[in-house]
Write an enzyme that holds these catalytic residues in place. Structure first.
Site, PDB file in Angstrom:
ATOM      1  CG  ASN A   1     -31.424  11.442  37.780  1.00  0.00           C
ATOM      2  OD1 ASN A   1     -30.923  10.400  38.178  1.00  0.00           O
ATOM      3  ND2 ASN A   1     -30.748  12.577  37.656  1.00  0.00           N
TER       4      ASN A   1
ATOM      5  CD  GLU B   1     -26.965  15.892  40.863  1.00  0.00           C
ATOM      6  OE1 GLU B   1     -27.132  14.666  40.739  1.00  0.00           O
ATOM      7  OE2 GLU B   1     -27.895  16.685  41.144  1.00  0.00           O
TER       8      GLU B   1
ATOM      9  CD  GLU C   1     -31.692  18.038  34.657  1.00  0.00           C
ATOM     10  OE1 GLU C   1     -32.681  17.631  35.280  1.00  0.00           O
ATOM     11  OE2 GLU C   1     -30.554  17.578  34.816  1.00  0.00           O
TER      12      GLU C   1
ATOM     13  N   GLY D   1     -32.580  20.418  42.592  1.00  0.00           N
ATOM     14  CA  GLY D   1     -32.562  20.041  44.002  1.00  0.00           C
ATOM     15  C   GLY D   1     -32.684  21.207  44.958  1.00  0.00           C
TER      16      GLY D   1
ATOM     17  CG  HIS E   1     -27.392  15.030  36.141  1.00  0.00           C
ATOM     18  ND1 HIS E   1     -26.961  15.720  37.254  1.00  0.00           N
ATOM     19  CD2 HIS E   1     -28.739  15.081  36.159  1.00  0.00           C
ATOM     20  CE1 HIS E   1     -28.021  16.152  37.910  1.00  0.00           C
ATOM     21  NE2 HIS E   1     -29.118  15.782  37.263  1.00  0.00           N
TER      22      HIS E   1
ATOM     23  CB  SER F   1     -37.106  22.429  41.739  1.00  0.00           C
ATOM     24  OG  SER F   1     -35.904  22.367  42.501  1.00  0.00           O
TER      25      SER F   1
ATOM     26  CE  LYS G   1     -30.807  14.326  40.776  1.00  0.00           C
ATOM     27  NZ  LYS G   1     -30.597  15.725  41.108  1.00  0.00           N
TER      28      LYS G   1
HETATM   29  P1  PGA Z   1     -34.575  17.771  40.972  1.00  0.00           P
HETATM   30  O1  PGA Z   1     -33.439  17.093  40.070  1.00  0.00           O
HETATM   31  O2  PGA Z   1     -35.906  17.456  40.336  1.00  0.00           O
HETATM   32  O3  PGA Z   1     -34.425  17.129  42.336  1.00  0.00           O
HETATM   33  O4  PGA Z   1     -34.304  19.234  40.994  1.00  0.00           O
HETATM   34  C1  PGA Z   1     -33.527  17.090  38.665  1.00  0.00           C
HETATM   35  C2  PGA Z   1     -32.314  16.450  38.067  1.00  0.00           C
HETATM   36  O5  PGA Z   1     -31.216  16.632  38.604  1.00  0.00           O
HETATM   37  O6  PGA Z   1     -32.404  15.730  37.066  1.00  0.00           O
END
Ligand code: PGA
Length: 255
Positions: A9, A97, A167, A173, A95, A213, A11
């Site tokens: 992803n 976000e 998640e 992140g 997601h 992460s 982003k």
């Molecule tokens: P990350 O993001 O691996 O940077 O923690 C995962 C995601 O938001 O899908």
């Protein structure tokens, strides 16, 4: 046997030119991968160009979101038909976000899931609890609400054409990953929810990715868990070598 699905992803990262470069690197690095479904999700802007790069390769194209209507006055949005036209296979939906910053609800997740499925694409349905929810002992109730909402009105056959990404929001992140045990417990719980909705056979066939992460250093441990069937990767997907460093243990495990 469930498929291991590992999706990058990206982003809001990478220009179109940078996306083409990274996609080419992923295609080259993943050329020998046979047992893992590998997908990348660039920005909308780069999807068409990246689709050209992926043509004929074993890397699938994913979008980061979608709108549920076909067309019309929805400024800033992109429809499922538009994604389908350029060859998108998977669509990330719900997601955290999107939920946190852009008003995504379980109801809009459900609408998007149905729309995407009606065109033969596969939704990657994101669920997960915040740190406060976990600390308050609400993990199970949050996951139950999210799963019930996302799958409302879907038949067992529809459910078979979905992927879930568990998640934990506190791990996205942040560099903090759920431990193998924490992740496995949540995944087993989610699979139990699916079994309650659709029966054990369907539940055992749906791939549940871990996200938050995930990186080469922790991928093997997470992917070895009984109910973890891949990953949704943010930061570590922005470089081909670290992304493939997550795919490789998946490939080894699924042989
Ligand atoms: P990350 O993001 O691996 O940077 O923690 C995962 C995601 O938001 O899908």
């Amino acid at each position: 046997m469930r498929k291991i699905v590992i999706a990058g992803n990206w982003k809001m990262n990478k220009t179109v030119a940078e996306s083409v470069t990274l996609a080419s690197e992923v295609v080259a690095a993943a050329s020998g991968i046979r047992n893992v479904v590998v997908a990348i999700a660039p920005t909308y802007l780069a999807l068409a160009k990246v689709a050209d790069v992926l043509a004929g390769s074993n890397v699938k194209l994913a979008a980061q979101d979608v709108h549920w209507e076909n067309q019309g006055a929805f400024t800033g949005k992109v429809s499922a038909d538009m994604l389908k036209e350029i060859g998108v296979d998977y669509v990330i939906i719900g997601h955290s976000e999107q939920r946190t910053y852009f008003g995504e609800t379980d109801e809009t997740v459900n609408r998007k899931v149905r729309k995407v499925q009606s065109l033969g694409m596969t939704p990657i349905i994101c669920i997960g609890e915040t740190l406060a929810e976990r600390r308050e002992g609400r993990l199970e109730s949050v996951l139950t609400t999210q799963v019930n909402g996302a799958y409302a009105g879907l038949s067992g056959d529809d459910a078979l054409r979905t992927v879930i990404a568990y998640e934990p929001v506190w791990a996205i992140g942040t560099g903090v990953t759920a431990t193998d045990d924490e992740a496995q417990q949540a995944h087993a719980f989610v699979r139990g929810l699916l079994a309650g909705l659709y029966g054990e056979d369907v539940a055992q066939s749906i791939s549940i990715q871990y996200g938050g992460s995930m990186k080469p250093e922790n991928a093997a441990g997470l992917l070895a868990q009984k109910d973890i069937d891949g990953g949704l990767i943010g930061g570590a997907a922005l470089k081909a070598d670290s992304f493939l460093g997550i795919v490789a243990p998946g490939e080894a495990l699924s042989k």
